[in-house]
Design an enzyme around this catalytic site. Structure first.
Site, PDB file in Angstrom:
ATOM      1  CG  ASP A  91      -0.702   9.742 -35.702  1.00 20.29           C
ATOM      2  OD1 ASP A  91      -0.778   8.535 -35.378  1.00 20.29           O
ATOM      3  OD2 ASP A  91      -1.687  10.493 -35.758  1.00 20.29           O
TER       4      ASP A  91
ATOM      5  CE  LYS B 154      -5.197  11.386 -35.480  1.00 24.45           C
ATOM      6  NZ  LYS B 154      -4.250  10.842 -36.501  1.00 24.45           N
TER       7      LYS B 154
ATOM      8  N   GLY C   5      -6.455  25.980 -50.318  1.00 26.64           N
ATOM      9  CA  GLY C   5      -6.545  27.040 -49.326  1.00 26.64           C
ATOM     10  C   GLY C   5      -6.687  26.537 -47.909  1.00 26.64           C
TER      11      GLY C   5
ATOM     12  CE1 TYR D 247      -7.545  -0.219 -38.726  1.00 27.06           C
ATOM     13  CE2 TYR D 247      -6.127   1.701 -38.676  1.00 27.06           C
ATOM     14  CZ  TYR D 247      -7.108   0.933 -38.099  1.00 27.06           C
ATOM     15  OH  TYR D 247      -7.660   1.312 -36.905  1.00 27.06           O
TER      16      TYR D 247
END
Length: 310
Positions: A129, A89, A180, A250
């Protein structure tokens, strides 16, 4: 979704179309691992009803193969788009021709569209999303949460920040094991206009007891120990009913966290709801010339993955 309350999903219902749109096209979800993905079932069910001649598949793409994979399919004229899942992504944002302002704000995408211009092809990065999070929570009745918590600090957590912002939240606490590594989420919140505070994982159990809404962006089983701790906690027992939980994982379902939440009387929003709402937006982006995916299309998508009809 174009609106967080989900109204964009209920326009006039189109009847079944004949295969006259986008003949012989391709689309796919890419990631690693990818065999569990339900995106092919969702997309292909919608395309059949819309009359879109598109073959949507799941493509296993290892991190070291990503750039070569994109270079190869750019040369194939039948590609319309990609759904992008972990671990790609963030990386794909650097391989597109351009990205939408939301992708630039989040630093992650989950959708790529192909636009052929002359001899070249323009790849645009999108993030659906955020709309998926907002749509799933809105469908459950959630509006303007005042105490929001996010579990996990990766790319889906960034989309969750945006989704909560769409719902009207003005702040969110993010709980991670390595604070962090998630500091960038405070910058994401600043760019969107929602205050984000990164918190240590040790505070997650208390947040579950107090939050109006919890979005778990953790992979399968990563919240199992937290679910056990929360179920046994005094805070949870004193609260008659917890708020709303959206667990984006899911498979397998229900998760340990979702089970514990439901046992306590809270509202559970399955990750399939988020997957559904973000997929509707992807269909619009891949095939803007096709009929609008209305309620009938949404319902066949629900049938394809075993989700309740709208």
């Amino acid at each position: 979704m174009s609106q967080a309350d989900g109204t964009a999903l209920h326009p006039a219902v189109p009847g079944p179309a004949t295969p006259a749109h986008a003949a012989g096209t391709r689309a796919a979800v890419i990631g690693h691992p990818i065999a569990h993905s339900k995106s092919p079932a969702l997309h292909n069910a919608a395309y059949r009803l819309l009359g879109v001649d598109c073959r949507y598949s799941a493509e296993e793409v290892l991190p070291g193969e990503l750039e070569q994979f994109l270079a190869r399919i750019r040369q194939q004229e039948d590609w319309r788009g990609l759904s992008v899942t972990m671990p790609h992504k963030a990386t794909v944002t650097r391989l597109t021709t351009s990205n939408t302002p939301l992708v630039e704000a989040l630093g992650v995408l989950n959708t790529v569209t192909f636009d052929r211009k002359g001899a070249g092809v323009h790849l645009t990065g999108h993030n659906t999303d955020a709309a998926g999070v907002a749509g799933a929570l809105s469908h459950s009745g959630m509006r303007a949460p005042t105490r929001a918590a996010i579990l996990g600090g990766g790319g889906t957590a960034a989309a969750a920040v945006a989704g909560l912002h769409l719902l009207g939240a003005d702040s969110a606490d993010v709980f991670v094991r390595s604070p962090g590594r998630a500091r960038g989420l405070t910058d994401v919140g600043a760019r969107l206009g929602i205050a984000v505070t990164v918190q240590p994982w040790s505070g997650a159990r208390h947040a579950l007891a107090a939050a109006d809404v919890v979005v778990s962006t953790l992979p399968p089983h990563a919240a199992d120990s937290l679910a056990a701790e929360w179920s046994a906690a005094a805070e949870q027992r004193r609260r008659a009913t917890p708020g709303t939980l959206l667990d984006v994982a899911y498979d397998p379902w229900p998760s340990a966290l979702a089970t514990a939440w439901a046992d306590a009387g809270g509202t559970v929003v399955p990750g399939l709801e988020m997957l559904l709402y973000q997929a509707v937006e992807q269909i619009r982006l891949f095939f803007p010339e096709a009929p609008e995916p209305g309620r009938e299309v949404i319902n066949v998508m629900c049938d394809a993955v075993g989700a309740p009809r709208r």
